[in-house]
Each structure stands twice: as C-alpha cells, then as structure tokens.
Design an enzyme around this catalytic site. Structure first.
Site, PDB file in Angstrom:
ATOM      1  N   GLU A 141     -29.477   9.245 -34.130  1.00  0.00           N
ATOM      2  CA  GLU A 141     -30.623   8.509 -33.581  1.00  0.00           C
ATOM      3  C   GLU A 141     -31.933   8.893 -34.257  1.00  0.00           C
ATOM      4  O   GLU A 141     -32.409  10.020 -34.116  1.00  0.00           O
ATOM      5  CB  GLU A 141     -30.724   8.768 -32.072  1.00  0.00           C
ATOM      6  CG  GLU A 141     -29.667   8.072 -31.262  1.00  0.00           C
ATOM      7  CD  GLU A 141     -29.787   6.557 -31.299  1.00  0.00           C
ATOM      8  OE1 GLU A 141     -30.914   6.033 -31.207  1.00  0.00           O
ATOM      9  OE2 GLU A 141     -28.737   5.901 -31.426  1.00  0.00           O
ATOM     10  N   GLU A 167     -26.402   3.563 -24.248  1.00  0.00           N
ATOM     11  CA  GLU A 167     -26.190   2.590 -25.335  1.00  0.00           C
ATOM     12  C   GLU A 167     -24.758   2.680 -25.874  1.00  0.00           C
ATOM     13  O   GLU A 167     -24.104   1.661 -26.090  1.00  0.00           O
ATOM     14  CB  GLU A 167     -27.159   2.876 -26.492  1.00  0.00           C
ATOM     15  CG  GLU A 167     -28.561   2.358 -26.286  1.00  0.00           C
ATOM     16  CD  GLU A 167     -29.496   2.749 -27.433  1.00  0.00           C
ATOM     17  OE1 GLU A 167     -30.681   2.428 -27.326  1.00  0.00           O
ATOM     18  OE2 GLU A 167     -29.040   3.379 -28.403  1.00  0.00           O
ATOM     19  N   LYS A 187     -29.246  -1.678 -21.430  1.00  0.00           N
ATOM     20  CA  LYS A 187     -29.911  -1.043 -22.576  1.00  0.00           C
ATOM     21  C   LYS A 187     -31.427  -1.099 -22.446  1.00  0.00           C
ATOM     22  O   LYS A 187     -32.120  -0.120 -22.771  1.00  0.00           O
ATOM     23  CB  LYS A 187     -29.485  -1.731 -23.865  1.00  0.00           C
ATOM     24  CG  LYS A 187     -28.101  -1.344 -24.333  1.00  0.00           C
ATOM     25  CD  LYS A 187     -27.870  -1.821 -25.753  1.00  0.00           C
ATOM     26  CE  LYS A 187     -26.534  -1.346 -26.278  1.00  0.00           C
ATOM     27  NZ  LYS A 187     -26.349  -1.658 -27.692  1.00  0.00           N
ATOM     28  N   ASP A 188     -31.948  -2.242 -21.974  1.00  0.00           N
ATOM     29  CA  ASP A 188     -33.408  -2.372 -21.835  1.00  0.00           C
ATOM     30  C   ASP A 188     -33.937  -1.411 -20.762  1.00  0.00           C
ATOM     31  O   ASP A 188     -34.998  -0.804 -20.937  1.00  0.00           O
ATOM     32  CB  ASP A 188     -33.789  -3.816 -21.487  1.00  0.00           C
ATOM     33  CG  ASP A 188     -33.584  -4.756 -22.679  1.00  0.00           C
ATOM     34  OD1 ASP A 188     -33.265  -4.260 -23.771  1.00  0.00           O
ATOM     35  OD2 ASP A 188     -33.737  -5.982 -22.498  1.00  0.00           O
ATOM     36  N   GLU A 238     -34.110  10.540 -23.974  1.00  0.00           N
ATOM     37  CA  GLU A 238     -33.608   9.904 -25.205  1.00  0.00           C
ATOM     38  C   GLU A 238     -32.091  10.098 -25.321  1.00  0.00           C
ATOM     39  O   GLU A 238     -31.365   9.191 -25.729  1.00  0.00           O
ATOM     40  CB  GLU A 238     -34.326  10.501 -26.422  1.00  0.00           C
ATOM     41  CG  GLU A 238     -33.965   9.865 -27.747  1.00  0.00           C
ATOM     42  CD  GLU A 238     -34.249   8.369 -27.831  1.00  0.00           C
ATOM     43  OE1 GLU A 238     -35.328   7.954 -27.373  1.00  0.00           O
ATOM     44  OE2 GLU A 238     -33.381   7.621 -28.323  1.00  0.00           O
TER      45      GLU A 238
HETATM   46  N1  LIG Z   1     -24.131  -6.184 -26.216  1.00  0.00           N
HETATM   47  C1  LIG Z   1     -25.382  -6.639 -26.059  1.00  0.00           C
HETATM   48  N2  LIG Z   1     -25.625  -7.739 -25.323  1.00  0.00           N
HETATM   49  C2  LIG Z   1     -26.884  -8.199 -25.154  1.00  0.00           C
HETATM   50  N3  LIG Z   1     -27.993  -7.630 -25.656  1.00  0.00           N
HETATM   51  C3  LIG Z   1     -27.830  -6.511 -26.391  1.00  0.00           C
HETATM   52  C4  LIG Z   1     -26.523  -5.959 -26.630  1.00  0.00           C
HETATM   53  N4  LIG Z   1     -26.685  -4.849 -27.395  1.00  0.00           N
HETATM   54  C5  LIG Z   1     -28.002  -4.722 -27.606  1.00  0.00           C
HETATM   55  N5  LIG Z   1     -28.702  -5.711 -27.006  1.00  0.00           N
HETATM   56  C6  LIG Z   1     -30.179  -5.880 -27.038  1.00  0.00           C
HETATM   57  O1  LIG Z   1     -30.674  -5.434 -28.288  1.00  0.00           O
HETATM   58  C7  LIG Z   1     -31.571  -4.335 -28.102  1.00  0.00           C
HETATM   59  C8  LIG Z   1     -31.348  -3.295 -29.195  1.00  0.00           C
HETATM   60  O2  LIG Z   1     -30.039  -2.771 -29.025  1.00  0.00           O
HETATM   61  P1  LIG Z   1     -29.527  -1.537 -29.852  1.00  0.00           P
HETATM   62  O3  LIG Z   1     -28.156  -1.192 -29.396  1.00  0.00           O
HETATM   63  O4  LIG Z   1     -29.740  -1.789 -31.309  1.00  0.00           O
HETATM   64  O5  LIG Z   1     -30.511  -0.427 -29.360  1.00  0.00           O
HETATM   65  P2  LIG Z   1     -31.417   0.486 -30.271  1.00  0.00           P
HETATM   66  O6  LIG Z   1     -32.295  -0.353 -31.142  1.00  0.00           O
HETATM   67  O7  LIG Z   1     -30.528   1.475 -30.908  1.00  0.00           O
HETATM   68  O8  LIG Z   1     -32.296   1.126 -29.101  1.00  0.00           O
HETATM   69  P3  LIG Z   1     -33.188   2.434 -29.218  1.00  0.00           P
HETATM   70  O9  LIG Z   1     -34.371   2.004 -30.050  1.00  0.00           O
HETATM   71  O10 LIG Z   1     -33.526   2.761 -27.794  1.00  0.00           O
HETATM   72  O11 LIG Z   1     -32.320   3.480 -29.854  1.00  0.00           O
HETATM   73  C9  LIG Z   1     -31.275  -3.782 -26.699  1.00  0.00           C
HETATM   74  O12 LIG Z   1     -32.421  -3.166 -26.145  1.00  0.00           O
HETATM   75  C10 LIG Z   1     -30.867  -5.065 -25.963  1.00  0.00           C
HETATM   76  O13 LIG Z   1     -32.041  -5.758 -25.526  1.00  0.00           O
END
Ligand SMILES: Nc1ncnc2c1ncn2[C@@H]1O[C@H](COP(=O)(O)OP(=O)(O)OP(=O)(O)O)[C@@H](O)[C@H]1O
Length: 133
Positions: free
Chosen positions: A34, A82, A101-102, A75
């Site tokens: 991360e 996630e 996730k949000d 975090e």
């Molecule tokens: N399976 C899913 N279905 C619907 N929306 C999703 C899915 N996976 C991710 N998202 C959306 O995309 C966004 C980014 O997801 P991701 O898994 O890439 O997180 P990330 O960018 O690694 O988050 P962080 O910055 O907290 O580490 C999430 O916050 C969510 O809004």
C-alpha cells in the site's frame, strides 16, 4: 493425546509468538503493498523528528503517538477490508463492495483529519515560539 500442564503452557506460548509473527508479517505486507501506508509512515517519521526538535512534553508525546498509531491502524484496517471485499467480489462490480470500500476509506480520512488537527494544536504554537522568539 496425553498432554500435561507444562505441555499446555508451552503450546499457549507458541501460539502467542506465532500470532506476533503473523501480525508482523501483516505489517510488512501492508507496507509493501500500500502506497498510502508508506506515505503515512513517512509523515509519521517527519512528525517524530519535529516533536523531538520541539522537545514536547511526555503527555504530548503520548497524544502524538496515539494519533500516529490510530492513523496507521485505520490504514491497515482499510487495507484488510479492501482485500476481503476483493476476495468476496472476485473483481466483479457490486454496489455493496463500493459502499464497504468507500466507508473504510472514509474511516482513514476521519482519523487522519483528527490527527492533523491535534498535531497542529500541539505543534504550531511551539514551532512559532521557536521560530520567532
Ligand atoms: N468490486 C467493486 N465494486 C464496486 N466498486 C468498487 C469495487 N472495488 C472498488 N470499487 C470502487 O473503487 C474505489 C477504489 O477501489 P480500490 O480497490 O482501487 O481502492 P484503493 O484505490 O486501493 O483505495 P485506497 O486509496 O484506500 O487504498 C473504491 O473506493 C470503490 O469506490
């Protein structure tokens, strides 16, 4: 199986150290995987150096360390959520996956803003005092 009390205690100790080993592996994994965690660690290091330079009190150290730990922990929990969501959805889009996730990311934001405000309250007056008086 024939186990006496000592065997049992030995087993419990082993379990504890195995738990610590797995927890340390989790910390290493999240740092490697991360980018946000590495940012948080970098900022934590800067804050610790600044606090040392400003010679903050023991109570202030406790508050600052509590804040840094809270941000790093949030975090890590965010990453765990996630990862679990990705496992459950297997790459498929789902409104509940987005919600989970949000909300988890929102938790990191809330903790970070709280830590930032506390850090500013403690450090800014001391910094101004050092720079201008
Ligand atoms: N399976 C899913 N279905 C619907 N929306 C999703 C899915 N996976 C991710 N998202 C959306 O995309 C966004 C980014 O997801 P991701 O898994 O890439 O997180 P990330 O960018 O690694 O988050 P962080 O910055 O907290 O580490 C999430 O916050 C969510 O809004």
């Amino acid at each position: 199986m024939n186990m006496d009390l000592n065997d049992n205690n030995h087993f419990k100790n082993r379990f504890f150290f195995q738990s610590v080993k797995h927890a340390l592996a989790g910390i290493v994994t999240v740092i490697k995987a991360e980018r946000n965690m590495r940012y948080h660690l970098f900022i934590s290091l800067i804050v610790i150096v600044l606090c040392t330079f400003l010679r903050i009190s023991l109570v202030e150290w406790c508050i600052i360390i509590g804040c840094l730990s809270a941000v790093l922990t949030s975090e890590m929990l965010n990453t765990a959520i996630e990862t679990t969501v990705d496992l459950a959805t297997n790459g498929q889009h789902h409104i509940l996956a987005k919600r989970a996730k949000d909300i988890a990311a929102g938790g990191v934001l809330v903790t970070s803003i709280g830590a930032l405000i506390i850090g500013l309250i403690i450090l800014v007056p001391k910094l101004l005092n050092r720079l201008f008086y």
